[in-house]
Design a protein around this motif. Structure first.
Motif, mmCIF file in Angstrom:
data_model
loop_
_atom_site.group_PDB
_atom_site.id
_atom_site.type_symbol
_atom_site.label_atom_id
_atom_site.label_comp_id
_atom_site.label_asym_id
_atom_site.label_seq_id
_atom_site.Cartn_x
_atom_site.Cartn_y
_atom_site.Cartn_z
ATOM 1 N N GLN A 142 64.655 12.416 45.576
ATOM 2 C CA GLN A 142 64.973 12.447 43.987
ATOM 3 C C GLN A 142 63.582 12.672 43.390
ATOM 4 O O GLN A 142 62.864 11.967 43.608
ATOM 5 C CB GLN A 142 65.872 11.597 43.518
ATOM 6 C CG GLN A 142 66.281 11.776 42.143
ATOM 7 C CD GLN A 142 66.940 10.530 41.403
ATOM 8 O OE1 GLN A 142 67.386 9.406 42.250
ATOM 9 N NE2 GLN A 142 67.492 10.467 40.313
ATOM 10 N N TRP A 143 63.643 13.862 42.431
ATOM 11 C CA TRP A 143 62.319 14.007 41.620
ATOM 12 C C TRP A 143 62.593 13.788 40.082
ATOM 13 O O TRP A 143 63.797 13.858 39.643
ATOM 14 C CB TRP A 143 61.903 15.551 42.259
ATOM 15 C CG TRP A 143 61.557 15.740 43.524
ATOM 16 C CD1 TRP A 143 62.385 15.925 44.590
ATOM 17 C CD2 TRP A 143 60.371 15.475 44.040
ATOM 18 N NE1 TRP A 143 61.755 16.103 45.781
ATOM 19 C CE2 TRP A 143 60.470 15.717 45.448
ATOM 20 C CE3 TRP A 143 59.017 14.976 43.489
ATOM 21 C CZ2 TRP A 143 59.456 15.818 46.342
ATOM 22 C CZ3 TRP A 143 57.824 15.231 44.539
ATOM 23 C CH2 TRP A 143 58.169 15.412 45.852
ATOM 24 N N ALA A 144 61.529 13.772 39.495
ATOM 25 C CA ALA A 144 61.606 13.432 37.881
ATOM 26 C C ALA A 144 61.571 14.901 37.144
ATOM 27 O O ALA A 144 61.901 14.798 35.929
ATOM 28 C CB ALA A 144 60.544 12.551 37.760
ATOM 29 N N LYS A 145 60.880 15.815 37.756
ATOM 30 C CA LYS A 145 60.629 16.734 36.892
ATOM 31 C C LYS A 145 60.744 18.355 37.739
ATOM 32 O O LYS A 145 60.566 18.126 38.924
ATOM 33 C CB LYS A 145 59.355 16.963 36.172
ATOM 34 C CG LYS A 145 59.130 15.691 35.161
ATOM 35 C CD LYS A 145 57.608 15.704 34.817
ATOM 36 C CE LYS A 145 57.399 14.340 33.885
ATOM 37 N NZ LYS A 145 55.879 14.131 33.588
ATOM 38 N N ILE A 146 60.964 19.414 36.921
ATOM 39 C CA ILE A 146 60.824 20.636 37.843
ATOM 40 C C ILE A 146 60.110 21.338 36.840
ATOM 41 O O ILE A 146 60.394 21.460 35.657
ATOM 42 C CB ILE A 146 62.148 21.120 38.083
ATOM 43 C CG1 ILE A 146 62.108 22.632 38.892
ATOM 44 C CG2 ILE A 146 63.158 21.316 36.770
ATOM 45 C CD1 ILE A 146 63.268 22.975 39.453
ATOM 46 N N ASP A 172 57.506 25.872 31.645
ATOM 47 C CA ASP A 172 58.225 24.965 31.175
ATOM 48 C C ASP A 172 58.720 23.893 32.161
ATOM 49 O O ASP A 172 58.532 23.975 33.452
ATOM 50 C CB ASP A 172 59.432 25.602 30.813
ATOM 51 C CG ASP A 172 59.620 26.268 29.610
ATOM 52 O OD1 ASP A 172 58.546 26.319 28.889
ATOM 53 O OD2 ASP A 172 60.501 26.785 29.145
ATOM 54 N N THR A 173 58.202 22.547 31.912
ATOM 55 C CA THR A 173 58.559 21.554 32.671
ATOM 56 C C THR A 173 59.861 20.679 31.928
ATOM 57 O O THR A 173 59.847 20.125 30.814
ATOM 58 C CB THR A 173 57.266 20.568 32.497
ATOM 59 O OG1 THR A 173 56.127 21.170 33.075
ATOM 60 C CG2 THR A 173 57.553 19.566 33.437
ATOM 61 N N ILE A 174 60.713 20.419 33.041
ATOM 62 C CA ILE A 174 62.005 20.041 32.517
ATOM 63 C C ILE A 174 62.337 18.749 33.308
ATOM 64 O O ILE A 174 62.267 18.625 34.307
ATOM 65 C CB ILE A 174 63.202 20.948 32.827
ATOM 66 C CG1 ILE A 174 62.865 22.272 32.276
ATOM 67 C CG2 ILE A 174 64.517 20.294 32.185
ATOM 68 C CD1 ILE A 174 63.891 23.549 32.755
#
Length: 440
Positions: free
Chosen positions: A291-295, A301-303
């Motif tokens: 599991q990751w925190a951002k894409i 754009d960083t979501i």
């Protein structure tokens, strides 16, 4: 463009709020907003900073009270994004709001990267119509109200000719000059000889630039003109997603059964195994799931994933909403019809981000390992769209999380509260505009 943000827009606000605009009243019009209404708009503008991502710009100030923070840049953002939402249905007559929206449409055309001949003709005719309507609504053809028509209103009629002569306005607007002044201002070390300090700094910057070009030292902090910036981590990448990367913090381990079942359903659709979910689940037992925190999309754009951040953090600017596209079977309700898929644009909140590393598997017909990026999204139930601007409204969000491939995610979006509903602000569509980025 500063004449618009610092003069035309401010003058419109003064007319709407009745703050002693050159001692003139409404005349035969009814365009003034009640003080309580404008104060509420100011508070809503300030509170929208929490739901508009930081990548969109600085926090919007309270336009009704915080006059010192309302710069040209903040007025620009408010006019193009927030004003059309918060001013809707606030005037006693809709013609004043429609007149303002027409100005916003023209300004958005001015700020486009490429302006074609047809656009210039629309600008010329559009600004002429807007100025005529302005005279009808505010000047009211009364010589005693001539002060309402300053030269900045007349200047709008020359924008089309200026674009023909000089190109799109973003190529020569004042924001780059302001940023440059902000860059060289710290170079003043002497109050007695400020210009000597500036001259020396500019010469040294030019020398460093030449050294960087001659010896190909681009990116070297030692020769950087501005302050060196900390480079962000490249993140976790996959060959299947050349334009996306997942960013830390991360949390390896198998998710709970509810999430796992949704991931399996998503993979079953991807590998055309909808009739054999069991085989997909068995494949996931051997997969490595993180599991990751951002894409990050296209290194821009960083979501963020909402599940990885505490909701109690009131200072955080929400960057968890995105625009994404999915293929929808238009004959889904007709079982005997062959599926026909069409792309559909949706908006929703990113709840989870996972990387799924799948080993070779005969059941899925995988001869080599694959690493997939999946996003769990709760869609927004869009129920209305602004008639003239790319602004979408919703009142409810779906409680059902749907997993899609990360390639479906298009961009980061913001939101503005409009009473009991939310307005989605998408700067990548019709509301896109040129943004000045200083050299590193």
């Amino acid at each position: 463009m500063h004449l618009i943000w610092e003069n035309t827009i401010k003058n419109l606000v003064l007319l709407w709020t009745g703050d002693d605009f050159k001692g003139l009243d409404e005349g035969t019009g009814s365009y003034r907003l009640q003080k309580s209404v404008w104060d509420a708009i100011g508070l809503a503008t300030a509170s929208s900073g929490s739901t508009i991502p930081g990548l969109y710009g600085a926090r919007p100030p309270n336009v009704a009270a915080d006059h010192t923070s309302t710069t040209a840049d903040s007025w620009s953002f408010w006019t193009l994004y927030i004003g059309p939402v918060l001013l809707r249905r606030k005037f006693t007559e809709a013609k004043y709001y429609d007149h303002f929206v027409q100005l916003v449409k023209l300004l958005l055309t001015c700020l486009e990267f490429n302006v074609i001949v047809a656009d210039i003709n629309k600008l010329r005719d559009g600004f002429a119509e807007w100025v005529k309507k302005f005279e009808e609504l505010y000047y009211q053809y009364d010589p005693l109200r001539i002060a309402i028509c300053p030269v900045t209103i007349h200047a709008l009629l020359h924008i089309a000719d200026s674009i023909i002569a000089c190109g799109p306005v973003w190529a020569y607007w004042a924001f780059p000059m302001e940023r440059y002044c902000g860059l060289i201002r710290p170079a003043i070390k002497s109050r007695k000889h400020p210009f000597a300090s500036l001259d020396r700094f500019i010469v040294e910057c030019a020398q460093l630039m030449q050294i960087r070009l001659i010896y190909q030292l681009d990116g070297d902090p030692a020769t950087s003109i501005s302050k060196p910036q900390r480079k962000s981590a490249a993140g976790f990448r996959s060959t299947l997603y050349p334009t996306s990367s997942l960013l830390a913090p991360s949390k390896p381990g198998m998710p709970d059964n509810i999430i796992l079942n949704k991931i399996a359903k998503c993979l079953a659709t991807r590998y055309d195994k909808s009739g054999d979910i069991k085989a997909v689940k068995q494949c996931l037992d051997k997969a490595k799931i993180t599991q990751w925190a951002k894409i990050r999309i296209d290194d821009g754009d960083t979501i963020c994933a909402a599940a990885m951040y505490a909701s109690a953090d009131t200072d955080r600017r929400d960057a968890t909403y995105a625009r994404y596209e999915v293929l929808v079977d238009i004959y889904a309700n007709r079982r005997r019809m062959e599926p026909q898929y069409e792309a559909e644009t949706r908006y929703g909140r990113i709840q989870h981000l996972y990387s799924v590393q799948i080993p070779p598997n005969t059941a899925l017909e995988l001869e080599s390992p694959e690493t997939l990026f999946l996003a769990g999204i709760t869609p927004c139930d869009i129920d209305a769209t602004h008639a003239h601007l790319d602004i979408h409204y919703y009142a409810k969000e779906s409680r059902t999380e749907q997993f899609v491939d990360a390639d479906c995610i298009q961009c980061l979006v913001g939101r503005v509260r409009d009473g009991t509903r939310w307005a989605v602000i998408d700067r990548s569509g019709a509301l896109s505009r040129a943004v000045y980025i200083p050299d590193a």
